[in-house]
Design an enzyme around this catalytic site. Sequence first.
Site, PDB file in Angstrom:
ATOM      1  N   GLU A 181       7.164  10.190  -9.779  1.00 12.97           N
ATOM      2  CA  GLU A 181       6.070   9.262 -10.053  1.00 12.97           C
ATOM      3  C   GLU A 181       4.792   9.970  -9.600  1.00 12.97           C
ATOM      4  O   GLU A 181       4.318   9.793  -8.489  1.00 12.97           O
ATOM      5  CB  GLU A 181       6.278   7.934  -9.292  1.00 12.97           C
ATOM      6  CG  GLU A 181       5.263   6.858  -9.643  1.00 12.97           C
ATOM      7  CD  GLU A 181       4.174   6.678  -8.592  1.00 12.97           C
ATOM      8  OE1 GLU A 181       3.293   5.831  -8.824  1.00 12.97           O
ATOM      9  OE2 GLU A 181       4.197   7.361  -7.555  1.00 12.97           O
ATOM     10  N   LYS A 194       0.208  -6.014   4.517  1.00 15.53           N
ATOM     11  CA  LYS A 194      -0.682  -6.413   3.431  1.00 15.53           C
ATOM     12  C   LYS A 194      -0.304  -7.806   2.938  1.00 15.53           C
ATOM     13  O   LYS A 194       0.872  -8.163   2.829  1.00 15.53           O
ATOM     14  CB  LYS A 194      -0.591  -5.421   2.271  1.00 15.53           C
ATOM     15  CG  LYS A 194      -1.146  -4.039   2.597  1.00 15.53           C
ATOM     16  CD  LYS A 194      -2.630  -4.074   2.891  1.00 15.53           C
ATOM     17  CE  LYS A 194      -3.223  -2.714   3.163  1.00 15.53           C
ATOM     18  NZ  LYS A 194      -3.296  -1.863   1.972  1.00 15.53           N
ATOM     19  N   ASP A 215       8.338   8.169  -5.146  1.00  8.70           N
ATOM     20  CA  ASP A 215       6.973   7.665  -5.106  1.00  8.70           C
ATOM     21  C   ASP A 215       6.030   8.762  -4.605  1.00  8.70           C
ATOM     22  O   ASP A 215       6.255   9.359  -3.544  1.00  8.70           O
ATOM     23  CB  ASP A 215       6.920   6.443  -4.170  1.00  8.70           C
ATOM     24  CG  ASP A 215       5.622   5.686  -4.263  1.00  8.70           C
ATOM     25  OD1 ASP A 215       5.348   5.111  -5.329  1.00  8.70           O
ATOM     26  OD2 ASP A 215       4.867   5.678  -3.268  1.00  8.70           O
TER      27      ASP A 215
END
Length: 696
Positions: free
Chosen positions: A447, A288, A418
């Site tokens: 999270e 990305k 995560d």
Amino acid sequence: MTEHSTTTAQSRPDAPASASSGIDRSALARFGQEPLGRIPVLDVEPVVDGGRRPTKAVTGEIFTVTATVFREGHDAVNATVVLVDPDGGEHHVPMTCTNPGLSHWQAQVHADREGVWTFRVEGWSDPYATWEHDGTIKVEAGVDVELMLEEGARVLERSLDADEHTEVDREVLEQAAHTLRRSALPVADRLHAGTSPEVEAVLARTPLRELVSASPSTTLLVERPLALTGAWYEIFPRSEGATQDPDTGLWTSGTFGTAQERLPAIADMGFDVVYLTPVHPIGSANKKGKNNTLDADELDPGSPYAIGAAAGGHDALHPDLGDFDDFDAFVARAGELGLEVAMDIALQASPDHPWASSHPEFFQIRADGSIAYAENPPKKYQDIYPVFFDNTPDAVYAEIRRVIQVWIDHGVRIFRVDNPHTKPVNFWQWLIADVAQDHPDVIWLAEAFTKPMMMRTLAKVGFQQSYTYYAWRSTAAELREYVTELATETAPYMRPSFWPTTHDILTPYMSNGGVTAHLVRSALAATLVPTYGIYAGFEHVEDVPRPGAEEHVDNEKYEYKNRRWDEPADGRPDLSGWLTMLNRIRREHPSLHWLRNVSFHQAEDENLLVFSKHGGGAGDGSAQDTVLVVANLDPYAVRGSRLHLDLPALGLSWGDRFRAHDLVTGATWTWDDAPYVELGPGYGHEPVHIIHVTTA
């Protein structure tokens, strides 16, 4: 905490509860009934999932145990909480009947060390209280006088069977029994001897307990204080010390060495935990680019959540950051400064991850033979493969457990996980329990911005802390409702962590509210709940959103960022002093260390949120600290309002006046239950009062 360290002979739960205790009760089992004890004990709380999951606390944390306890007829009944420590020692805490009509009993308890405890509630017949009540009425009425005094003496003699009485207490009881039988004395004197404050005190310390009936035991997992209370500070290590060539625009990554230079400032602001986003090698496949674009060039660093490259996977370090000696030095330096290191665990892999070639069975294979990318339709995350747990679960479990041990061996005791809600819950249950066998001090933060049931279940199966919906609760009504839920309904197992912003979240309130929004939301996060977190850059009010998304523009997930900590602010906001103040207040006021002690008050202007925290201290209730917070939630305008304070919630009595010392400005006022306040946006007219309440 008032407690009795041992159990009297009359109080043994395994003693026969009645003459009928040997009766065959198979008929009850046939109809699915559990037999009641001789004294019914019902509705014990806090119990999680009927006792199938542990109730949680940290050392010194005060929590309330409640139960319904009653018996037939008019004889007195009583109740006790029995805490059993990890070594099997019993600690008895007397309960108080708070609603006789509903037979509601409660006691405040705490555990003084870590480990696996249990607690139960014991209901019991109280012969002394029965006699004291009936005997006083009858003797004063001249009914059965000698009989009642003799029965009182016999009750006191029965109580002497307890081994726990001191010699002094034994003498008090013996003398009282003797006096009850002294017919030459006035009847009133004889009765007083059996009902004196001295006798009552002895039998309060070591009561005569008969027909003892125990509730089922509930597991109580007691963990270290940081599992409940802490201030976190998040960094991207590669940005700390990163530099950009002014001529070519090329970046040089920060390292563990340069990130280490930031630690003293984080510690000086009063934070407890420095949280590192992933520090592993980053894949180049489908990397990305800036702002989550798909057209990255070779100079873009890529997202650290696209884990894995030729240099290694989850058990390796990104070469730009340094080696394990550098990492160990970072952890050691943090420890010297009083900081713990939290690592980000993201169970996903770049297409370049070693697992993709050595363990393709760790991923989901599509019909065309390709590995499935992560998706949240219509979104695709082309730079990562999600780990798939159902092909070879034993192998996946073992590999992840090995990876976690690598970081534990390098001094990490906190893991921020995560997206745990995208992995099997029973995997987390196993992993957290397996790690805790040898490392019970490890803390896991979920999270998980997802459905409430998933968030709650993750907490029930082991996660000590959880992210929350705090970022999206912005009105006074929303915050009151949500924090009340967290402080009551889910408090026995779920510990919330409040973050005003993260590297993934920048809400419209924060992006539109400027400095005032940052002041208000950090103050609320730091005082509403015991654990809160700040993402680096918050001090400089980084609040520009990426168009079409509730996240920062030029997001640090996809590029380096140099926040120029070593340069003057040059007109830029600097809230480091504000954060330092908040953390100092948190450290100095123990009422802010707990979750379940929050109370909300009223303001005539609904833009003001008013709440207090009362209690805290060493766990025995002796230090009664009280903090009152008044916050203007409107970041654009000055708001004035009369408050309506619940004085008993502040540890005061109705009609009291009190000294209100503002810990933000240093001002002090004398307030009653209806003070007028005016709060405004920005520095100089701060939007928040954090009041230390003391007697006037």
